[in-house]
Design an enzyme around this catalytic site. Sequence first.
Site, short mmCIF file in Angstrom:
data_model
loop_
_atom_site.label_atom_id
_atom_site.label_comp_id
_atom_site.label_asym_id
_atom_site.label_seq_id
_atom_site.Cartn_x
_atom_site.Cartn_y
_atom_site.Cartn_z
NE ARG A 348 -3.32 -2.92 0.37
CZ ARG A 348 -2.82 -4.08 0.07
NH1 ARG A 348 -1.81 -4.32 -0.50
NH2 ARG A 348 -3.71 -5.02 0.25
NE ARG A 358 0.49 0.41 5.85
CZ ARG A 358 -0.64 -0.21 5.59
NH1 ARG A 358 -0.45 -1.15 4.60
NH2 ARG A 358 -1.69 -0.31 6.17
CG ASP A 365 -3.86 -4.74 3.71
OD1 ASP A 365 -5.11 -5.33 3.96
OD2 ASP A 365 -3.81 -3.58 3.95
CD1 TRP A 486 -9.68 -7.30 6.61
CD2 TRP A 486 -11.33 -5.96 6.89
NE1 TRP A 486 -9.87 -6.11 5.34
CE2 TRP A 486 -11.27 -5.57 5.65
CE3 TRP A 486 -12.61 -5.35 7.51
CZ2 TRP A 486 -11.72 -4.73 4.99
CZ3 TRP A 486 -13.61 -4.41 6.51
CH2 TRP A 486 -12.89 -4.23 5.35
CG ASP A 488 -7.41 -0.76 9.83
OD1 ASP A 488 -6.74 -1.59 10.22
OD2 ASP A 488 -7.40 -0.56 8.42
CD GLU A 632 -12.47 1.64 7.20
OE1 GLU A 632 -12.51 2.66 6.77
OE2 GLU A 632 -11.40 1.03 7.39
C1 NOJ Z 1 -7.33 -0.72 5.34
C2 NOJ Z 1 -6.27 -1.65 5.58
O1 NOJ Z 1 -5.18 -1.56 4.46
C3 NOJ Z 1 -6.73 -2.96 5.46
O2 NOJ Z 1 -5.94 -3.63 6.19
C4 NOJ Z 1 -8.04 -2.82 6.39
O3 NOJ Z 1 -8.47 -4.30 6.59
C5 NOJ Z 1 -9.08 -2.07 6.07
N1 NOJ Z 1 -8.57 -0.67 6.13
C6 NOJ Z 1 -10.36 -2.08 6.67
O4 NOJ Z 1 -10.50 -1.28 7.78
#
Ligand code: NOJ
Length: 808
Positions: A348, A358, A365, A486, A488, A632
């Site tokens: 990413r 990062r 991921d 998963w 965040d 989210e």
């Molecule tokens: C982005 C993150 O890269 C991923 O690991 C995570 O699962 C999602 N956000 C969902 O919050």
Amino acid sequence: MKYGYFDDDKAEYVITRPDTPTSWSNYLGSTVYGAVITNNAGGYGFYKSGAQGRFMRLRFNAVPMDQPGRYFYLRDQEDGDFWSASWQPVGKPLDQYKSECRHGTAYTTITSEYKGIKSETKYYVPLGQNFEYWRLKVTNTSDKVRKIRVFSYCEFSNQWNTTQDQVNLQYSLFIVKGEKVGDNLLRYSIQDNLYIQHPEYEVGGAYMSEWVALIGTPMTGFDTSREAFIGTYGSYEHPKAVVDGACTNSEAFGDNSCGTVQGDLELQPGETKEIMLMLGIDDALAVGQKIVNEFGTFKRADEEFEKLVNNWHAKLGSFKAITPDEDINHTVNVWGLYNCLITFAWSRAASLVYNGERDGLGYRDSVQDILGVSAAIPEEAEERLVRMISGQCQNGGAVPVISKDFNAGHEKAPKPEEFRSDDCEWFFNAVPCYVAESGNFDFYNKVVPYADGGEATVYGHLKRALEFNLERMGADGLPCGLLADWNDCLKLGYHGESLFVAFQLRLGLTTYADISERLGKKDEAAWALKERDTLDANIQKKCWDGKWFIWAVGEDGTVYGTQTIEEGQIYFNTQVWAVMSSAATAEQARICMESVKEKLATPYGLMLCAPPFVKTRSDIMSSVVFLPGIKENAGIFNHTQGWGVIAETMLGNGDRAYEYCKASIPAAYNDKAEIRQSEPYVVGQTTYSTFSKRPGNTRTSWLSGAGTWSYYAITQYMLGIKPQYDGLLIDPCIKHDWDGFTVERRWRKMNLHIEVKNPQHICKGIEYIEVDGKRIDAAVIPVSELKDGSKIVAYMGKDAKSSPVERV
Ligand code: NOJ
């Protein structure tokens, strides 16, 4: 509205209108020398790290979003009119200026036509090299002799650390130098005295430098000072030197530098001339000149281009499908896999949205990224998998990021409260996927270190992953959510419980039991299945809410994701994972997926939850900071879309799986690109949902788990070609009115030709398969029946036995 089309034969996306709703980008190079380039030649370059090695500047989050970049300005010396070889930055009126951009596999070509002059610019980084070619062909399509002056432009960073470069100007404006060091060679240096004192320094550390060379025509001028070329009151649209008609031969000494060479082309009617610019990092004389000597001919540049294209196209050759749906074909045959490969490479890290801070592989991921690339690059997938597994700590949890200087066995474990609950459960998707792909079952016996000391076999690591969660159970016998799962944004409190992780754990226990059986470890298999029974009982006791599964349980006992709660009543992940882990009873699976359809499905994809959070406390649900209907917070989180497809295929609902697939794949938006706005050829992390004011808009292109899961769902579940340890499963779940489809699949070094026939127009069910004429009454073809070139015909039919394997 349409801005381009897919040219799958060339593995290119062709942009026919340059005024795309957002800048549509592509990647060049490798993880050593990387570049982002857009349809208007905007973008930047970086060495090893987007944030620490940014040698070519991009003005982040500016308007437009992709400037500056890799530009050629063309100036008619007769009348002084000028334009750029890409539409921007000069931006001539589109009724007079024609342009086409072809984004290919690690190269981009832009053609333009304006006032009787045609240009073609091709950008690429040769395989394994630390320099790039910008090739420019100029053709006179008018009927008179034309004198065209060409100027190149890019902006070098003053400091390769982006923050230092863009913010710490009291320092960074005083360290850069540009000079002409050969007839056609420019040298750029940053903190040059350090190089003079220590020529042995590796570039990109204290010493940073670049070089630019012009090939194919004499350099009739140059500018290495940005201020001289652009002018104090100039712009990329109207650079002073181009307006004035000539470079000033400036040698930057402080302030800012730029890569400008000037060449003059006199063209007879119909005549084409080609020149090229080479641009690389490191010292111009010690390194650049040698590269120019070796690579600085058109012939060599052609050879390097061919090598590059062949290399990428060979990877894409691992899976080719012809289905009745063109959007699926574009996704499977070119862009889905290319997206997975780019995401695998860059994680990413760097894009027009990610600045590159990062630096390293985000744990969860990067483990998931394996799923998308195992067929195309099994060796690299194995290497990455080993690296990721070595990021597991002895307690079974993982370090959050595998940094570039990560030293397995010698890392400090995170503090207890810093562990995520889901990280190592992803092993149970990625490891069997790689092993089934490669046939390397012995991988389970491979010894891999733990991040913080000690070692275990891969099988041992899998057990620790399970134990990590089993040793951290909450009051209801479900895995603790810890820092996050998963999602965040989910803040349950350390001892709050995550049903999502419970489903991951269930899948893990099932998978571990299967591996244990195969390894002859019956006690281990029995242990796993017993733990699974206990977990199942806890799930059933606490988590079924009548119409769907709950989301989670907070540390204080609050249950989230219920019919009676006001916000976030239904959560997508726990419905689809209830099915994917086989935790749901058949009835629950049917009902919860109906609820998904009713409450979460939109024309643009499946929302992560509904309704959005507005009043919920941010210390419990931090996604409340996002606007309702995005990310989210009840947005369409594209990472998860493949899970919706997989769950529906597992239930045999091919029509619905297809509907969900089409709602979310970028290619399906090609003819209505104004809705999605982002590139119709690559995924984006998030799509605005119907709870927002801009449904369908998609953001954060390229680097997302969306790529992996959508490609994996289509190839292994919808088209259903799924490697097993000892055979190849052919078990599609398709739209009922498809007559069938064909696939060319590379598997364990064999090229297999697969045809699926669906004469009865059903969604799922294989009656029998013919392999080179031999009938097999099963959906799995034993590996012993296959050879390179095997012809496989699989017949779907109503008399099919149910699917034998449902491993996710
Ligand atoms: C982005 C993150 O890269 C991923 O690991 C995570 O699962 C999602 N956000 C969902 O919050």
